[in-house]
Design a protein around this motif. Structure first.
Motif, PDB file in Angstrom:
ATOM      1  N   VAL A   1      -4.918   6.932  -7.136  1.00  0.00           N
ATOM      2  CA  VAL A   1      -6.079   6.066  -6.921  1.00  0.00           C
ATOM      3  C   VAL A   1      -6.827   5.877  -8.235  1.00  0.00           C
ATOM      4  O   VAL A   1      -6.969   6.826  -9.015  1.00  0.00           O
TER       5      VAL A   1
ATOM      6  N   GLY B   1      -5.910   1.691  -4.728  1.00  0.00           N
ATOM      7  CA  GLY B   1      -4.573   2.252  -4.832  1.00  0.00           C
ATOM      8  C   GLY B   1      -3.900   1.845  -6.124  1.00  0.00           C
ATOM      9  O   GLY B   1      -3.930   0.685  -6.520  1.00  0.00           O
TER      10      GLY B   1
ATOM     11  N   ALA C   1      -8.077   6.920   4.239  1.00  0.00           N
ATOM     12  CA  ALA C   1      -8.958   6.842   3.074  1.00  0.00           C
ATOM     13  C   ALA C   1     -10.293   6.201   3.441  1.00  0.00           C
ATOM     14  O   ALA C   1     -11.357   6.658   2.996  1.00  0.00           O
TER      15      ALA C   1
ATOM     16  N   TYR D   1     -12.431   2.068  -4.719  1.00  0.00           N
ATOM     17  CA  TYR D   1     -11.403   3.097  -4.546  1.00  0.00           C
ATOM     18  C   TYR D   1     -10.115   2.305  -4.353  1.00  0.00           C
ATOM     19  O   TYR D   1      -9.909   1.692  -3.310  1.00  0.00           O
TER      20      TYR D   1
ATOM     21  N   THR E   1       0.837  -1.204   0.000  1.00  0.00           N
ATOM     22  CA  THR E   1       0.000   0.000   0.000  1.00  0.00           C
ATOM     23  C   THR E   1       0.868   1.247   0.000  1.00  0.00           C
ATOM     24  O   THR E   1       1.759   1.389   0.828  1.00  0.00           O
TER      25      THR E   1
ATOM     26  N   MET F   1      -4.670  11.295  -4.541  1.00  0.00           N
ATOM     27  CA  MET F   1      -5.398  10.864  -3.356  1.00  0.00           C
ATOM     28  C   MET F   1      -6.192  12.001  -2.721  1.00  0.00           C
ATOM     29  O   MET F   1      -7.290  11.797  -2.197  1.00  0.00           O
TER      30      MET F   1
ATOM     31  N   ALA G   1      -9.482  12.141  -4.591  1.00  0.00           N
ATOM     32  CA  ALA G   1     -10.088  10.881  -5.029  1.00  0.00           C
ATOM     33  C   ALA G   1     -11.453  10.639  -4.396  1.00  0.00           C
ATOM     34  O   ALA G   1     -12.370  10.138  -5.060  1.00  0.00           O
TER      35      ALA G   1
END
Length: 524
Positions: free
Chosen positions: A493, A487, A449, A485, A442, A508, A511
């Motif tokens: 994103v 990564g 998020a 959503y 990640t 991000m 997003a």
């Protein structure tokens, strides 16, 4: 012919009706045995960059000190796999002998490197030799399918030989939504496809007389989780095979929802005697997963470390029957329906330590009423979900009423009841959020998020929204989600509608707004 008798189950007549239904043959992961009559083992996974030795070691120690028997780390490339040696060396220098597990996706070379270092590796048949699923129908003739299996066999041979030489265990880890196009074309994104994928790999390993295996069937959907694990056990029993089973609800989320979904799914299978090791997957710091796993086990095993009286396996209720279980409350000495009227159906009240053995046929108007004595709402939620999950996954009762003699009362009991129905897909009353636990793949703050997505979409109802940290867990493993959503790289994103990306490489910072804009456009 090679001897293929290893890992056949040994029936235990003294346990007729309980663990004799499925008792795995144990394997050793490092010096810790897994399976058989050994305690159910706990594990978690780091979310640090595996190339960051200091941070990874520190987090491993926090996970171990929380009570984990094993620790898993991602190894997405050869450099990360090689650095597992440094992490392991530093842990051993610090006095920690806990076995390490390498998590592999897409990269056989990384698996082969890691297998020489750690005690266990996890591979995903959906992407070990096959390319990532593209959700394109790919028809194979029987001849082409067999040729593909031969290619996979050949690709697995180096790993098998390395693991045999180093006594490294392999987990064949199947995740709903990450099956190959070849499997999905044949079986769909289904429990049958998951089990078929596992059996293909098992047959390859057995052809090479390699049995140092652990198996897993995982999903964020507790119904699919139960179906696929039951189907796997049935298939193994038909073949007279037995391997330890790892349990977990993928992308369970965070907070109360994540804990209750994990407890419901894991508890449902443990109650039937299935499962040798568990991982609670939360979108939180990984050491916070261990207390939840401990509570599930403590409640279901009464401290023994194993389920000693496995419940009989009940059938799913007719799928075509309308199912809308009610949340009943007990107030002022009476049971009340959701509309406030006295409840007139049958209420089955029982001590939480002695769950009912319902007949394998649905009887109308039964409300299950477990009685607890608990002051901690978090513990009560985990315990109630561990106990009640299987009944509502199977759609057996018509309602739930949690009675508690401790401090947790009133609206909180109703809230936990609705959360259990939501977690088991029995009754959806709000949005469903699935989010993966963070790991070294990640590249943004996934916990933040998740909070932002929930805050921006919480006013909506009935949507399934997935928040995924990387391409490994999306889009495939957010199967069934309305929106995703996902990564896509450092601070970037992709926004998905179903399995289709509609906006790519969104910063991000904007997003969540873009996700909400798409949802609002679709909602009209």
């Amino acid at each position: 012919m090679k001897d293929l008798t290893i890992n056949k189950p040994t029936p235990d007549p003294s346990r007729e009706g309980s663990l004799s239904r499925y008792l795995s043959a144990p394997v050793f992961i490092g010096n810790i045995p897994l399976g058989g009559f050994n305690p159910i083992r706990l594990q978690s996974m780091t979310n640090t960059d595996t190339l960051d030795t200091r941070a990874s070691v520190a987090q491993c120690i926090r996970i171990i000190e929380a009570g984990a028997d094993y620790v898993r780390l991602t190894a997405q490339g050869i450099r990360e796999a090689e650095n597992l040696a440094s992490i392991k060396r530093e842990l051993r220098k610090a006095g920690f002998e806990t076995p390490l597990i390498a998590d592999i996706h897409f990269n056989p070379a990384a698996a082969e490197t890691a297998a020489r270092i750690v005690e266990k590796i996890r591979i995903n048949p959906g992407n070990y030799a096959d390319k990532r699923a593209s959700f394109i129908k790919t028809d194979f003739t029987e001849k082409e399918n067999n040729e593909e299996l031969e290619r996979i066999h050949e690709r697995l041979l180096p790993l098998i030989n390395i693991c045999r030489e180093n006594k490294t265990v392999i987990r064949v880890g199947i995740n709903h939504g990450s099956l190959s196009d070849r499997i999905m074309t044949r079986y769909g994104n289904t429990p049958q496809g998951m089990v078929s994928s596992a059996m293909e790999f098992i047959k390859i390993f057995r052809a090479e007389n390699f049995n140092n295996l652990v198996l897993s069937m995982k999903s964020s959907d507790t119904v699919i989780l139960m179906e696929s694990n039951r189907m796997l056990i049935n298939e193994l029993q038909k073949e007279v095979l037995s391997y330890p089973v790892h349990l977990g609800v993928t992308e369970a989320g965070e907070g109360e929802d994540g804990r209750i979904r994990s407890a419901a799914g894991i508890g449902a299978l443990l109650a039937e005697g299935i499962g040798d090791t568990i991982r609670v997957s939360l979108s939180e710091d990984p050491e916070k997963e261990i207390p939840v796993a401990k509570e599930i086990l403590s409640f279901l095993t009464a401290g023994s470390g194993r389920i000693t009286t496995a419940a009989p396996a009940l059938s799913f209720r007719n799928r075509n029957t309308l199912y809308r279980p009610e949340v009943v409350s007990f107030e002022s000495g009476d049971f009340h329906s959701e509309n406030g009227e006295p409840y007139k159906g049958e209420v089955l009240t029982f001590n939480a330590a002695n769950p009912p053995q319902l007949a394998d046929k649905h009887k109308s108007n039964i409300i299950l009423n477990p009685i607890f004595d608990e002051d901690d709402p978090v513990k009560l939620g985990i315990d109630a979900a561990s106990l009640m999950g299987r009944y509502f996954i199977l759609k057996q009762p018509d309602g739930i009423c949690i009675t508690n003699r401790g401090k947790v009362q009133g609206e909180k009991l109703k809230e936990i009841s609705f959360a259990i129905l939501q977690a088991t897909e029995a009754r959806i009353t709000r949005n469903r959020y699935i989010s993966c636990p963070t790991c070294g793949r990640t590249k943004f703050d996934l916990q933040e998020a998740v909070r932002k997505v929930k805050a921006s979409t919480g006013h909506l109802t009935g949507l399934k929204i997935a928040v995924m940290g990387c391409i490994v867990n999306g889009p495939g493993e957010m199967a069934g989600a309305d929106y995703g959503y996902v990564g896509a790289g450092e601070g970037k994103v992709h926004i998905y509608r179903g399995t289709t990306p509609v906006k790519k490489n969104i910063p991000m910072e904007s997003a969540v707004d873009e996700l909400l804009k798409i949802i609002n456009e679709d909602q009209g």
